[in-house]
Design a protein around this motif. Structure first.
Motif, PDB file in Angstrom:
ATOM      1  N   GLY A 120       0.790  -1.226   0.000  1.00  0.00           N
ATOM      2  CA  GLY A 120       0.000   0.000   0.000  1.00  0.00           C
ATOM      3  C   GLY A 120       0.819   1.271   0.000  1.00  0.00           C
ATOM      4  O   GLY A 120       0.273   2.361   0.242  1.00  0.00           O
ATOM      5  N   ALA A 121       2.140   1.199  -0.271  1.00  0.00           N
ATOM      6  CA  ALA A 121       2.966   2.408  -0.314  1.00  0.00           C
ATOM      7  C   ALA A 121       2.481   3.339  -1.422  1.00  0.00           C
ATOM      8  O   ALA A 121       2.243   2.904  -2.552  1.00  0.00           O
ATOM      9  N   ARG A 122       2.325   4.615  -1.100  1.00  0.00           N
ATOM     10  CA  ARG A 122       1.876   5.613  -2.069  1.00  0.00           C
ATOM     11  C   ARG A 122       2.736   6.865  -1.930  1.00  0.00           C
ATOM     12  O   ARG A 122       2.986   7.330  -0.807  1.00  0.00           O
ATOM     13  N   PRO A 123       3.202   7.460  -3.034  1.00  0.00           N
ATOM     14  CA  PRO A 123       3.988   8.697  -2.940  1.00  0.00           C
ATOM     15  C   PRO A 123       3.226   9.789  -2.202  1.00  0.00           C
ATOM     16  O   PRO A 123       2.009   9.936  -2.360  1.00  0.00           O
ATOM     17  N   ARG A 124       3.919  10.553  -1.394  1.00  0.00           N
ATOM     18  CA  ARG A 124       3.299  11.645  -0.654  1.00  0.00           C
ATOM     19  C   ARG A 124       3.167  12.904  -1.504  1.00  0.00           C
ATOM     20  O   ARG A 124       2.394  13.799  -1.168  1.00  0.00           O
ATOM     21  N   LEU A 125       3.948  13.003  -2.583  1.00  0.00           N
ATOM     22  CA  LEU A 125       3.830  14.101  -3.537  1.00  0.00           C
ATOM     23  C   LEU A 125       3.557  13.517  -4.916  1.00  0.00           C
ATOM     24  O   LEU A 125       4.065  12.452  -5.262  1.00  0.00           O
ATOM     25  N   SER A 126       2.781  14.222  -5.715  1.00  0.00           N
ATOM     26  CA  SER A 126       2.454  13.727  -7.056  1.00  0.00           C
ATOM     27  C   SER A 126       2.980  14.623  -8.171  1.00  0.00           C
ATOM     28  O   SER A 126       3.041  14.190  -9.320  1.00  0.00           O
ATOM     29  N   SER A 127       3.358  15.870  -7.866  1.00  0.00           N
ATOM     30  CA  SER A 127       3.727  16.816  -8.923  1.00  0.00           C
ATOM     31  C   SER A 127       5.237  16.948  -9.118  1.00  0.00           C
ATOM     32  O   SER A 127       5.689  17.471 -10.133  1.00  0.00           O
ATOM     33  N   PHE A 128       6.016  16.519  -8.147  1.00  0.00           N
ATOM     34  CA  PHE A 128       7.473  16.506  -8.283  1.00  0.00           C
ATOM     35  C   PHE A 128       8.027  15.483  -7.297  1.00  0.00           C
ATOM     36  O   PHE A 128       7.289  14.925  -6.468  1.00  0.00           O
ATOM     37  N   LEU A 129       9.306  15.207  -7.401  1.00  0.00           N
ATOM     38  CA  LEU A 129       9.957  14.198  -6.558  1.00  0.00           C
ATOM     39  C   LEU A 129      10.912  14.877  -5.592  1.00  0.00           C
ATOM     40  O   LEU A 129      11.804  15.622  -6.012  1.00  0.00           O
TER      41      LEU A 129
END
Length: 397
Positions: free
Chosen positions: A51-60
């Motif tokens: 269930g890991a999901r990035p905390r940001l979607s617009s940049f890394l």
């Protein structure tokens, strides 16, 4: 959070009692355990976070951090989950992680971080440790279990092709005071970011050695990265690591004497500038440019580590009269040296500046590349290194 399993005690008992590495290599015990050692040192350990999901979607957001074995794990977890900048890093490039060492409470640090941060972890073991560490660590109660020390990459993005590369050897660690078997290792993993693959990599270069040694290790690892890229020279890559770019040649009495003269007899302001801008003295850094990586735009120029001259290991190598003269010169408080040891480099992607992009989901804005000094937990520093951060634009096909 301790791990009480026997771990690698059988390897420690069978392989730790030889006088020289040559004797170990020619022993029946080494032959008997060769397959197990090969798996230990040549294959990464993978810890997937469901269930890991990035905390940001617009940049890394990327963090590089030598966490000093993970011995202050609770505070490190708290920083990576609650610090207003660090908590949004979806790529964590970490050096000096223990697994089953008394000095860090016999915790599997990479696994613990994976669980606490809800991020996948890829761990590469550098050393099987036959001692409990250095200095006061040698007297700690209890015994090591897995007795491993290495590096890790953590990410909340899907990943594939995790692999290790052994770096050129510059030291015989088996015959040192901190007896170890193994050597420096680089980790590579492909991150799946939308329709694009970004390769993330890390390495920790030798500290008690020469700039030439570190350059050899860095070039060897960059070549290993290159050989595994499906997209060739155009493929995006981001590297973070503790490169130990302190500009000194260390190891042995003669080098210690030369370093003493350099520190005590030279221009202190000039030395301080050189330690924070070590490119001319550390060819490991110039190796990046030869492989098409950018360095300057991904880093600030703040120190990431500090030491007091009177506490340097090298002081122990000096002849008694010289050592006493040095102690008189530096005084009771010593001389503070500040180093830029930790670096991020990349190609095929761009470093962002403050406010350049705002994340659509969280409202978090990009920040300038920066170093975060002074992080502590319950009055103790989290590490002897500071974390460094860079925000990068998501790679585009």
């Amino acid at each position: 959070m301790s791990d009480t399993r026997a771990g690698n005690r059988h390897l420690i008992d069978d392989l730790g009692g030889f006088d020289t590495f040559k004797e170990l290599r020619s022993s029946a015990a080494f032959s008997r355990h060769a397959g197990e050692l090969g798996r230990l040192f040549n294959h990464p350990k993978l810890y997937r976070a469901e269930g890991a999901r990035p905390r940001l979607s617009s940049f890394l957001r990327v963090v590089e951090w030598n966490i000093e074995r993970g011995s202050r794990l609770r505070g490190i977890v708290e920083a990576l989950n609650s610090h207003p900048v660090l908590m949004f890093a979806d790529l964590l490039i970490l050096n000096e992680l223990d697994e089953g060492m008394v000095r860090s409470n016999n915790v599997n640090v990479a696994l613990a971080l994976s669980r606490e941060l809800n991020a996948h972890a890829i761990y590469g073991a550098e050393y099987l440790e036959f001692t409990k560490g250095v200095g006061p660590e040698q007297s700690l109660p209890g015994e090591n279990t897995s007795a491993l020390h290495g590096n890790a990459i953590l990410t909340r993005y899907p990943f594939s092709k995790a692999r290790l590369a052994r770096l050129p050897r510059c030291e015989n660690n088996y015959e040192s005071a901190e007896r170890r078997l193994g050597g420096r290792v680089g980790i590579m993993v492909d991150l799946e970011i939308g329709a694009v693959t970004l390769t993330a990599a890390t390495a920790h270069l030798d500290v008690v050695n020469t700039p030439g040694c570190r350059a050899k290790q860095m070039r060897g690892f960059l070549e290993a990265i290159e050989s595994g890229l499906e997209g060739g020279p155009a493929a995006p890559v981001i590297f973070g690591g503790d490169l130990n770019t302190h500009t000194f040649a260390r190891g042995g009495r003669l080098r210690a004497l030369k370093n003493t003269v350099r520190i005590l007899g030279g221009d202190h302001e000039k030395l301080a500038r050189k330690l924070l801008e070590p490119e001319r003295s550390e060819p490991a850094l110039s190796a990046f440019g030869k492989f098409g990586y950018g360095l300057r735009s991904f880093n600030d120029r703040k120190p990431t580590s500090r030491t007091i001259v009177s506490r340097l290991e090298d002081a122990k190598r000096l002849p008694g009269p010289v050592n006493r003269w040095v102690m008189r010169r530096v005084g009771p408080g010593g001389i503070l040296l500040e180093f830029r040891l930790d670096w991020i480099a990349a190609r095929g992607i761009s470093a962002l500046r403050a406010g350049e992009i705002t994340d659509a989901g969280t409202g978090v804005s990009s920040v300038d590349p920066q170093t975060f000094a002074g992080l502590a937990h319950e009055g103790s520093p989290l590490s002897d290194h500071d974390p460094i951060v860079v925000d990068v634009a998501l790679p585009q096909r």
